[in-house]
Design a protein around this motif. Structure first.
Motif, PDB file in Angstrom:
ATOM      1  N   TYR A  39       0.843  -1.209   0.000  1.00 17.76           N
ATOM      2  CA  TYR A  39       0.000   0.000   0.000  1.00 17.76           C
ATOM      3  C   TYR A  39       0.874   1.252   0.000  1.00 17.76           C
ATOM      4  CZ  TYR A  39      -3.967  -3.058   0.715  1.00 17.76           C
ATOM      5  OH  TYR A  39      -4.908  -4.044   0.539  1.00 17.76           O
ATOM      6  N   ARG A  40       1.983   1.177   0.722  1.00 14.18           N
ATOM      7  CA  ARG A  40       2.894   2.322   0.754  1.00 14.18           C
ATOM      8  C   ARG A  40       3.522   2.580  -0.615  1.00 14.18           C
ATOM      9  NH1 ARG A  40       4.743   4.205   5.708  1.00 14.18           N
ATOM     10  NH2 ARG A  40       3.627   3.276   7.465  1.00 14.18           N
ATOM     11  N   ALA A  41       3.923   1.512  -1.305  1.00 18.74           N
ATOM     12  CA  ALA A  41       4.530   1.688  -2.633  1.00 18.74           C
ATOM     13  C   ALA A  41       3.504   2.287  -3.595  1.00 18.74           C
ATOM     14  CB  ALA A  41       5.037   0.344  -3.161  1.00 18.74           C
ATOM     15  N   LEU A  42       2.269   1.873  -3.453  1.00 18.25           N
ATOM     16  CA  LEU A  42       1.232   2.439  -4.310  1.00 18.25           C
ATOM     17  C   LEU A  42       1.034   3.930  -3.995  1.00 18.25           C
ATOM     18  CD1 LEU A  42      -0.714   1.708  -6.557  1.00 18.25           C
ATOM     19  CD2 LEU A  42      -2.485   1.487  -4.819  1.00 18.25           C
ATOM     20  N   ALA A  43       1.117   4.276  -2.715  1.00 17.63           N
ATOM     21  CA  ALA A  43       1.010   5.690  -2.331  1.00 17.63           C
ATOM     22  C   ALA A  43       2.151   6.500  -2.956  1.00 17.63           C
ATOM     23  CB  ALA A  43       1.013   5.827  -0.805  1.00 17.63           C
TER      24      ALA A  43
END
Ligand code: DC
Length: 226
Positions: A39-43
């Motif tokens: 989720y962080r990489a997508l952010a």
């Protein structure tokens, strides 16, 4: 007793899921997957493209479009794993204050979750895994062999976070408020809110060292399934 094939560890920010999950996976010879990093990489991808964290349609399309790969460390700089976003190393960028600020917004989008859950399930289908996140026992792997809900008081989690930041030479104001804000967003969202699965074993880690928490989780995992 045989090592459980799938182990789900959920809990709030700063409960020690990544630290304990990685150590447990190493001990059991299982793959470790920190789904929060996805989720962080997508952010990071959204931030780089200037996508508004409230724009569900664009975030959903983005989640289908980008390639996020989490694998063994490629650099010896204290990382537990390497996170690649379309081939670029974002392992440290995903921990920046800017990403801390928007990740819970990105993660509440139903289409984003669908895309991430699909990838997480595909990874678990390949073999033994310890997977950590917020909805692993409830949504991603509802049939996981063992489910742990790892938790600690907000004050303790804030203290750990401050320590971790200090180790990296960073200091940030309002760590506790930030944790409380993320707890609220993660546990009140409509899709897959943070909550213990009915068959999860809750492990409280207040006042425990990493080693003590690991032993407690290991013991819970080796108990017969509930
Ligand atoms: O565990 P973490 O702090 O790195 O997670 C970052 C965010 O991603 C967190 O605010 C909630 C979200 N997340 C989620 O919604 N579902 C997961 N399985 C893992 C993380």
């Amino acid at each position: 007793m045989a090592t459980p094939r799938t182990i789900a560890i959920d809990g709030p920010a700063g409960a020690g899921k990544s630290t304990i999950g990685a150590l447990l996976a190493e001990r059991l010879g299982s793959l470790f997957l920190d789904t929060g990093a996805m989720y962080r990489a997508l952010a990071v991808a959204a931030e780089r493209r200037g996508i508004d964290p409230d724009d569900a349609d664009r975030l959903t399309a983005l989640a289908r479009d980008v390639r996020i790969v989490i694998g063994p460390p490629t650099v010896r700089d204290g990382r537990t794993y390497t996170v690649l976003l379309d081939g670029s190393d974002v392992t440290w960028e995903i921990r920046s204050p800017a990403i801390d600020g928007i990740v819970s917004l990105v993660a509440r989008v139903a289409g984003v979750r669908e895309a991430m859950v699909e990838q997480q399930q595909a990874i678990a289908a390949k073999g033994r895994v310890v997977m950590v996140g917020r909805d692993i026992g409830t949504v991603v792997l509802p049939n996981a062999d063992r489910k742990i809900f790892l938790t600690a008081s907000a004050a303790e989690r804030a203290r750990r976070r401050e320590e971790e930041l200090a180790l990296r030479g960073q200091a940030r104001p309002q760590v506790l408020q930030e944790i409380l804000r993320r707890d609220m967003l993660d546990s009140t969202r409509e899709v897959a809110p943070l909550r213990p699965a009915d068959d999860a074993v809750t492990v409280e880690t207040d006042g425990l060292t990493v080693g003590e928490a690991l032993e407690k989780v290991h013991a819970a995992v080796m108990l017969p399934a509930r």
